[in-house]
Design an enzyme around this catalytic site. Sequence first.
Site, PDB file in Angstrom:
ATOM      1  N   SER A  51       0.790  -1.170  -0.014  1.00 17.89           N
ATOM      2  CA  SER A  51       0.105   0.024  -0.022  1.00 17.89           C
ATOM      3  C   SER A  51       0.861   1.358   0.032  1.00 17.89           C
ATOM      4  O   SER A  51       1.587   1.666   1.025  1.00 17.89           O
ATOM      5  CB  SER A  51      -0.951  -0.161   1.295  1.00 17.89           C
ATOM      6  OG  SER A  51      -1.702  -1.017   1.340  1.00 17.89           O
ATOM      7  N   LYS A  54      -7.370   1.638  -2.176  1.00 19.15           N
ATOM      8  CA  LYS A  54      -6.868   1.231  -0.954  1.00 19.15           C
ATOM      9  C   LYS A  54      -6.875   2.650   0.085  1.00 19.15           C
ATOM     10  O   LYS A  54      -7.357   2.206   1.160  1.00 19.15           O
ATOM     11  CB  LYS A  54      -5.657   0.630  -1.078  1.00 19.15           C
ATOM     12  CG  LYS A  54      -4.968   0.420  -0.235  1.00 19.15           C
ATOM     13  CD  LYS A  54      -5.217  -0.777   1.123  1.00 19.15           C
ATOM     14  CE  LYS A  54      -4.476  -0.908   2.247  1.00 19.15           C
ATOM     15  NZ  LYS A  54      -4.732  -2.020   2.982  1.00 19.15           N
ATOM     16  N   LYS A 102       0.815   5.572   8.390  1.00 15.09           N
ATOM     17  CA  LYS A 102       1.582   5.916   6.938  1.00 15.09           C
ATOM     18  C   LYS A 102       0.225   5.999   5.851  1.00 15.09           C
ATOM     19  O   LYS A 102       0.172   6.988   5.098  1.00 15.09           O
ATOM     20  CB  LYS A 102       2.327   4.750   6.492  1.00 15.09           C
ATOM     21  CG  LYS A 102       2.702   4.765   4.810  1.00 15.09           C
ATOM     22  CD  LYS A 102       2.944   3.494   4.406  1.00 15.09           C
ATOM     23  CE  LYS A 102       1.574   2.348   4.529  1.00 15.09           C
ATOM     24  NZ  LYS A 102       1.525   1.265   3.581  1.00 15.09           N
TER      25      LYS A 102
END
Length: 297
Positions: free
Chosen positions: A100, A175, A243
């Site tokens: 990701s 995502k 993140k």
Amino acid sequence: MSNNLPKVAWIGLGIMGSPMSENLIKAGYSVTGYTLEQDKIDRLVAAGGTGASSIADAVRDADVVITMVPASPQVEAISYGPDGILENAKRGALLVDMSSITPQTSVDLAKNAAEKGIRVLDAPVSGGEAGAIEAVLSIMVGGEQADFDAAKPLLEALGKTIVLCGPHGSGQTVKAANQLIVAVNIQACAEAVVFLEKSGVDLTAALDVLNGGLAGSTVLTRKKDNFLKRDFAPGFRIDLHHKDMGIVTDAARNVGAALPVGGVVAQLVASLRAQGDGGLDHSALLRSVERLSGSQV
């Protein structure tokens, strides 16, 4: 085990990569793996895979290279440079990055790989460690239809919902949206848990009935026990969700989309990390609500 299935190289054997690569072996694929920790390579070998001594060694003969590493810097580190995937994989190989990362990193990777005759898909996943083990991940893909079609049988050994979302980078965009929804959902559940407990209600009963109605969610189903037992062993670490909230807030700014609630939750995730809870599961957002509510954590 000679078969006509593509030969797979797997780079990155962490919480997600290890069980996913093992599911490919179970499905009959020959998998050669490389990761930074030798014990993880040993685990792959024990499951019937082959260990490699370097990225170059792993990818040299592969038809498909799958990568599953923590973030954009790691994807760039394993892809570029003399020892990286692009210099050592064969022309015509298909690189499926399941990490990701920022949509832009995926777009750039596809462009650079094309110059080497290597096809790329970004294919990040949702479903966490449990979804990886059970091979029921959602896989959101960006790239060309023909490459998606070629990768689909392999992806079907890893997940259940596999969707091409658009051109390169689209998988990462979806995502990022996923991580936004999950974080906001966990935060809402955490606030409800603290409210219910402070009100003296039977928490188990309350969560059961809530999960049967419109407030029910996959998040509540998967994280209910974490909340009840205060068990925050990581399926998905706060560090990684931090993140991801950075990715979604940055990407949203770039396209001019407002994330008013997402922005607040991003700050709560950052604050939890600053308090030393970065290594805990993202359900530990509960700890942040408890602190704000004056509970001893």
